[in-house]
Motif scaffolding. Structure first.
Motif, PDB file in Angstrom:
ATOM      1  N   CYS A   3       2.525   1.824  -3.403  1.00  8.15           N
ATOM      2  CA  CYS A   3       1.605   2.368  -4.405  1.00  8.15           C
ATOM      3  C   CYS A   3       1.456   3.879  -4.270  1.00  8.15           C
ATOM      4  N   TYR A   4       1.493   4.377  -3.029  1.00  6.30           N
ATOM      5  CA  TYR A   4       1.294   5.807  -2.792  1.00  6.30           C
ATOM      6  C   TYR A   4       2.604   6.543  -2.535  1.00  6.30           C
TER       7      TYR A   4
ATOM      8  N   TYR B 205       0.828  -1.202   0.000  1.00  5.54           N
ATOM      9  CA  TYR B 205       0.000   0.000   0.000  1.00  5.54           C
ATOM     10  C   TYR B 205       0.865   1.256   0.000  1.00  5.54           C
TER      11      TYR B 205
END
Length: 424
Positions: free
Chosen positions: A53-54, A50
């Motif tokens: 991805c960011y 996560y």
């Protein structure tokens, strides 16, 4: 003296029973692949995925189409400055707005910059001219890049035009005339203005709750399917035994998630250079009641869910709503009153709010007193709720065990009678 010895004996017996339950729960935790995956593998791997991805938190070179019907020096200057921004890129020049709309429909561009035919004419007449910006609103980051860049360029050109019209003699006079009220933009708590700094802290805390609920729910589902509750009957001779069972089972998850929470709150943010400067004693003070509240909430909830597969569906369905209920992605003041009331039922609501303030704003426990107190209230409430539902489970298992023993005795008696009648 005898009373003291009896009290000491009860303490020893309670600790022995609690360790017995902890040992059985830890053995189950290690043997159950589903629980091991959701309580160890997922908290270790999912935050990395996560956060990765960011990690690129700001969009760059967002493609934009330009429809320049003015064909003037002013419009070309605007386009040149607009394209020079790192956030957007002039990818297409169109002859009319229909072509730009078609490009947006095919997702070749994310917005259209439109200059009307009278753009320069109105400026030369000292009239207000317009630049139309059409944005794809499906992704707010793209919209922000396209619109904010157009606004910045227009303000810069306005300043230049105003300075030329006033005929000032010094640079200071030009500066005052173009910007009478100066300002300095200082973004606090998120200096890069990135989406990762904004959302990742909330997601990390929510992962702790959701994986705990998954692990505890799957463990309870397995126990119910294999009738493993009958193994707890010998240590539940009286009501105090329920406390030993609950404390023994919760100790297993508490030990595991103290390590997991340290990894999620201290290691992951530093691996991806997210803002993180918490006071360690404040972070520890918040995580202890948060983990306990999640454990007891999960143990209470696990008695309602019958099959372990249903736990996965429930947790997946509630993850996004719970993130909204924390008030991080949507202001709490803008929520309906009944949703704010529902949010008080979940530990993640106060855990996320407290962690964001501690991790991002450097708050102390005194600064998050409300969230801290609410978590301890949830710990107490869900602890006694867990004791009640587990007592019901134990009594139910005991009743079935007694009924089974009675049936066995009855069958044995009937078999004995039949055997005696045959002999006679």
């Amino acid at each position: 003296m005898e009373r003291n010895e009896s009290f000491f004996h009860k303490i020893i017996e309670g600790v022995h029973d609690m360790c017995y339950i902890w040992k059985k729960e830890m053995a189950m935790f290690i043997r159950d692949e589903g629980v091991l995956i959701f309580c160890v593998i997922v908290p270790l791997a999912y935050p990395l995925l996560y956060s990765w991805c960011y990690n690129n938190e700001k969009v760059e070179e967002v493609p934009v189409a330009v429809v320049d019907l003015s064909h003037s020096a002013q419009s070309r200057e605007f386009i040149r400055k607009y394209d020079a921004s790192p956030e957007v890129k002039v990818a297409y020049h169109c002859n009319n707005l229909k072509e730009g709309e078609a490009l947006v429909g095919h997702q070749a561009v994310r917005g259209v910059l439109y200059f009307p035919p009278d753009f320069a004419t109105r400026l030369n007449r000292l009239e207000q001219s317009m630049v139309s910006v059409y944005c794809d609103m499906s992704l707010m980051l793209n919209y922000k890049a396209i619109y904010a860049t157009a606004t910045s360029v227009s303000l810069d050109m306005n300043k230049t035009i105003q300075v030329k019209l006033n005929h000032h003699y010094t640079a200071h006079e030009e500066e005052v005339a173009s910007q009478p009220l100066g300002y300095t933009e200082v973004p606090i708590f998120n200096p890069v203005g990135g989406y990762g700094h904004f959302i990742i802290p909330a997601v990390l805390i929510l992962i702790i709750q959701q994986t705990l609920l998954l692990g505890i729910g799957m463990s309870a589902g397995t126990a119910r399917e294999t009738n493993r509750y009958r193994d707890l009957v010998p240590v539940s001779r009286h009501y105090n035994g329920i406390f030993r069972i609950v404390l023994g089972k919760s100790l297993c998850y508490f030990m595991v998630y103290l390590v997991m929470s340290a990894y999620l709150t201290m290691v992951v943010p530093r691996l991806f250079s997210f803002i993180s400067f918490p006071e360690h004693h404040a972070l520890l003070g918040l995580m202890i009641p948060y983990i306990l509240a999640c454990i007891f909430f999960g143990m209470t909830l696990s008695c309602i869910i019958r099959y372990r597969e249903n736990v996965i569906l429930l947790i997946v369905f509630t993850s996004i709503p719970l993130l909204f209920l924390t008030g991080v992605s949507w202001p709490e003041s803008a929520m309906p009153g009944f949703l704010r009331s529902i949010a008080y039922l979940f530990p993640s609501t106060f855990g996320v709010r407290g962690f964001v303030r501690i991790n991002t704003m450097g708050a102390s426990l005194a600064d998050i007193q409300h969230e801290y107190q609410m978590l301890w209230i949830q710990v107490v409430v869900y602890f006694f709720a867990t004791c009640l539902v587990y007592r019901s489970q134990i009594l139910h298992a005991r009743r079935h065990a007694l009924e089974r023993m009675e049936r066995i005795k009855e069958k044995t008696r009937q078999a004995r009678q039949a055997k005696e009648g045959t002999i006679q």
